[in-house]
Design a protein around this motif. Sequence first.
Motif, PDB file in Angstrom:
ATOM      1  N   TYR A  57      69.247  29.483 -12.263  1.00  0.00           N
ATOM      2  CA  TYR A  57      69.500  30.638 -13.124  1.00  0.00           C
ATOM      3  C   TYR A  57      68.517  30.665 -14.291  1.00  0.00           C
ATOM      4  N   LYS A  58      68.283  29.519 -14.903  1.00  0.00           N
ATOM      5  CA  LYS A  58      67.330  29.433 -16.016  1.00  0.00           C
ATOM      6  C   LYS A  58      65.915  29.787 -15.558  1.00  0.00           C
ATOM      7  N   ILE A  59      65.511  29.255 -14.391  1.00  0.00           N
ATOM      8  CA  ILE A  59      64.173  29.541 -13.876  1.00  0.00           C
ATOM      9  C   ILE A  59      64.017  31.031 -13.557  1.00  0.00           C
ATOM     10  N   ALA A  60      65.063  31.627 -12.962  1.00  0.00           N
ATOM     11  CA  ALA A  60      65.001  33.043 -12.604  1.00  0.00           C
ATOM     12  C   ALA A  60      64.900  33.926 -13.836  1.00  0.00           C
ATOM     13  N   LEU A  61      65.691  33.629 -14.879  1.00  0.00           N
ATOM     14  CA  LEU A  61      65.633  34.439 -16.089  1.00  0.00           C
ATOM     15  C   LEU A  61      64.306  34.262 -16.812  1.00  0.00           C
ATOM     16  N   ASP A  62      63.757  33.056 -16.805  1.00  0.00           N
ATOM     17  CA  ASP A  62      62.436  32.842 -17.405  1.00  0.00           C
ATOM     18  C   ASP A  62      61.365  33.671 -16.705  1.00  0.00           C
ATOM     19  N   SER A  63      61.482  33.789 -15.385  1.00  0.00           N
ATOM     20  CA  SER A  63      60.472  34.543 -14.640  1.00  0.00           C
ATOM     21  C   SER A  63      60.478  36.014 -15.041  1.00  0.00           C
ATOM     22  N   LEU A  64      61.647  36.537 -15.434  1.00  0.00           N
ATOM     23  CA  LEU A  64      61.719  37.942 -15.827  1.00  0.00           C
ATOM     24  C   LEU A  64      60.996  38.202 -17.140  1.00  0.00           C
ATOM     25  N   TRP A  65      61.299  37.396 -18.188  1.00  0.00           N
ATOM     26  CA  TRP A  65      60.651  37.689 -19.468  1.00  0.00           C
ATOM     27  C   TRP A  65      59.186  37.281 -19.483  1.00  0.00           C
ATOM     28  N   ILE A  66      58.828  36.254 -18.720  1.00  0.00           N
ATOM     29  CA  ILE A  66      57.419  35.866 -18.651  1.00  0.00           C
ATOM     30  C   ILE A  66      56.586  36.977 -18.020  1.00  0.00           C
ATOM     31  N   ASN A  67      57.143  37.608 -16.978  1.00  0.00           N
ATOM     32  CA  ASN A  67      56.431  38.693 -16.288  1.00  0.00           C
ATOM     33  C   ASN A  67      56.788  40.074 -16.818  1.00  0.00           C
ATOM     34  N   LYS A  68      57.606  40.126 -17.894  1.00  0.00           N
ATOM     35  CA  LYS A  68      57.974  41.388 -18.550  1.00  0.00           C
ATOM     36  C   LYS A  68      58.584  42.387 -17.574  1.00  0.00           C
ATOM     37  N   GLN A  69      59.513  41.889 -16.745  1.00  0.00           N
ATOM     38  CA  GLN A  69      60.161  42.739 -15.751  1.00  0.00           C
ATOM     39  C   GLN A  69      61.451  43.332 -16.321  1.00  0.00           C
ATOM     40  N   THR A  70      61.298  44.217 -17.316  1.00  0.00           N
ATOM     41  CA  THR A  70      62.467  44.835 -17.929  1.00  0.00           C
ATOM     42  C   THR A  70      63.139  45.775 -16.934  1.00  0.00           C
ATOM     43  N   GLY A  71      64.465  45.841 -17.018  1.00  0.00           N
ATOM     44  CA  GLY A  71      65.233  46.693 -16.134  1.00  0.00           C
ATOM     45  C   GLY A  71      65.567  46.074 -14.799  1.00  0.00           C
ATOM     46  N   VAL A  72      64.991  44.920 -14.488  1.00  0.00           N
ATOM     47  CA  VAL A  72      65.248  44.246 -13.214  1.00  0.00           C
ATOM     48  C   VAL A  72      66.520  43.406 -13.344  1.00  0.00           C
ATOM     49  N   THR A  73      67.395  43.496 -12.342  1.00  0.00           N
ATOM     50  CA  THR A  73      68.646  42.743 -12.330  1.00  0.00           C
ATOM     51  C   THR A  73      68.574  41.612 -11.315  1.00  0.00           C
ATOM     52  N   LEU A  74      68.916  40.415 -11.756  1.00  0.00           N
ATOM     53  CA  LEU A  74      69.013  39.261 -10.873  1.00  0.00           C
ATOM     54  C   LEU A  74      70.476  38.904 -10.669  1.00  0.00           C
ATOM     55  N   SER A  75      70.808  38.463  -9.462  1.00  0.00           N
ATOM     56  CA  SER A  75      72.195  38.120  -9.143  1.00  0.00           C
ATOM     57  C   SER A  75      72.258  36.720  -8.567  1.00  0.00           C
ATOM     58  N   THR A  76      73.258  35.957  -9.003  1.00  0.00           N
ATOM     59  CA  THR A  76      73.504  34.622  -8.461  1.00  0.00           C
ATOM     60  C   THR A  76      75.007  34.450  -8.287  1.00  0.00           C
ATOM     61  N   ALA A  77      75.400  33.584  -7.359  1.00  0.00           N
ATOM     62  CA  ALA A  77      76.824  33.399  -7.068  1.00  0.00           C
ATOM     63  C   ALA A  77      77.117  31.927  -6.828  1.00  0.00           C
ATOM     64  N   PHE A  78      78.341  31.510  -7.151  1.00  0.00           N
ATOM     65  CA  PHE A  78      78.806  30.159  -6.848  1.00  0.00           C
ATOM     66  C   PHE A  78      80.325  30.131  -6.915  1.00  0.00           C
ATOM     67  N   ASP A  79      80.918  29.075  -6.363  1.00  0.00           N
ATOM     68  CA  ASP A  79      82.371  28.914  -6.352  1.00  0.00           C
ATOM     69  C   ASP A  79      82.825  28.227  -7.634  1.00  0.00           C
ATOM     70  N   LEU A  80      83.954  28.690  -8.168  1.00  0.00           N
ATOM     71  CA  LEU A  80      84.487  28.087  -9.383  1.00  0.00           C
ATOM     72  C   LEU A  80      85.128  26.733  -9.114  1.00  0.00           C
ATOM     73  N   GLY A  81      85.591  26.504  -7.894  1.00  0.00           N
ATOM     74  CA  GLY A  81      86.219  25.235  -7.561  1.00  0.00           C
ATOM     75  C   GLY A  81      85.952  24.851  -6.126  1.00  0.00           C
ATOM     76  N   THR A  82      86.499  23.714  -5.724  1.00  0.00           N
ATOM     77  CA  THR A  82      86.352  23.271  -4.345  1.00  0.00           C
ATOM     78  C   THR A  82      87.325  24.040  -3.470  1.00  0.00           C
ATOM     79  N   GLY A  83      86.947  24.338  -2.228  1.00  0.00           N
ATOM     80  CA  GLY A  83      87.792  25.104  -1.335  1.00  0.00           C
ATOM     81  C   GLY A  83      88.796  24.221  -0.621  1.00  0.00           C
ATOM     82  N   ALA A  84      89.808  24.822  -0.058  1.00  0.00           N
ATOM     83  CA  ALA A  84      90.785  24.116   0.758  1.00  0.00           C
ATOM     84  C   ALA A  84      90.484  24.364   2.218  1.00  0.00           C
TER      85      ALA A  84
END
Length: 301
Positions: A57-84
Amino acid sequence: MHSPQDEDALSEVVGFVLLLGVLVLALSVYLLYAVPAEGRENEIAHMNMVKDRFTDYKIALDSLWINKQTGVTLSTAFDLGTGAAATEGGGLALPLLSPVRSSGAVEVRSDAGAVTIATSDNPDGVRIPLGLVQYVSGNNYWVDQTWTYQMGAVFLTQDGGTTVRVAPPLSVYNIKNTSASVTFAPVNITGSTLLAGSGPVRIESRLRDMPSYGLDGVYEDVTIAIETGDSGKAQALKHVFREAARNGGVPAAWYTVGTGAGGTVSIHVIGPESDETPDVALRVPTADYAVTIFNAASLIE
């Protein structure tokens, strides 16, 4: 006088009781050792996954401001806990024989601190708000951890304290022993969402088109003071500031690093000249994100 049939019946009852006792003993040992071990392994694997997600997430957000990609949306997903188990309660996959699933909470918050950048031309400085994205685990078998993305850095907090796992976008370096250069991107997060549970979530971040802070230039001295609101984070950033200056070949006489009340940490760079000679170059890129968190659960999962 007992007949042989009575003795046979008694031996069958005794055998059944002994077999039942062995089964109960085996089940107790499994619940006491095997289930916690499995739960611990699941939670360690999940914490490693959260670590990787925050780093990515940190690397992806850095890539946006370094390349001045305003208006671009990045999405990431993960589980809050372990599954059953997917077949929980059916067949041999009994809930009793499975580890209790862990949970967690993820939050985006705007009011999480601020950074003040002051120069010799503007001693009062420019105050820039700092938000954060934070995950807090609810583990049952492993140590609880808190992962935080704030000011462009990734922090890990647990029982032993707070450490910086990925450093903020700060560089302080020596230019031919004649001047110092300071570059700092105060990454701001704007949003207000809190989700808790054990299912999947999705975090969407968009780089906003914001005006320049007007701080770029050459000054006699530069001070960067960060209000983290947490003494542990302040101490961790104190080491990061010192490492940044040492790695940049900046002599110790050119800068000072310190901490203050309320979880404040600062670095003051004066450069090689102690008089009124402007010898500290400053660059402050703009990095401001609008962040939203969604529940990503679906009927497919």
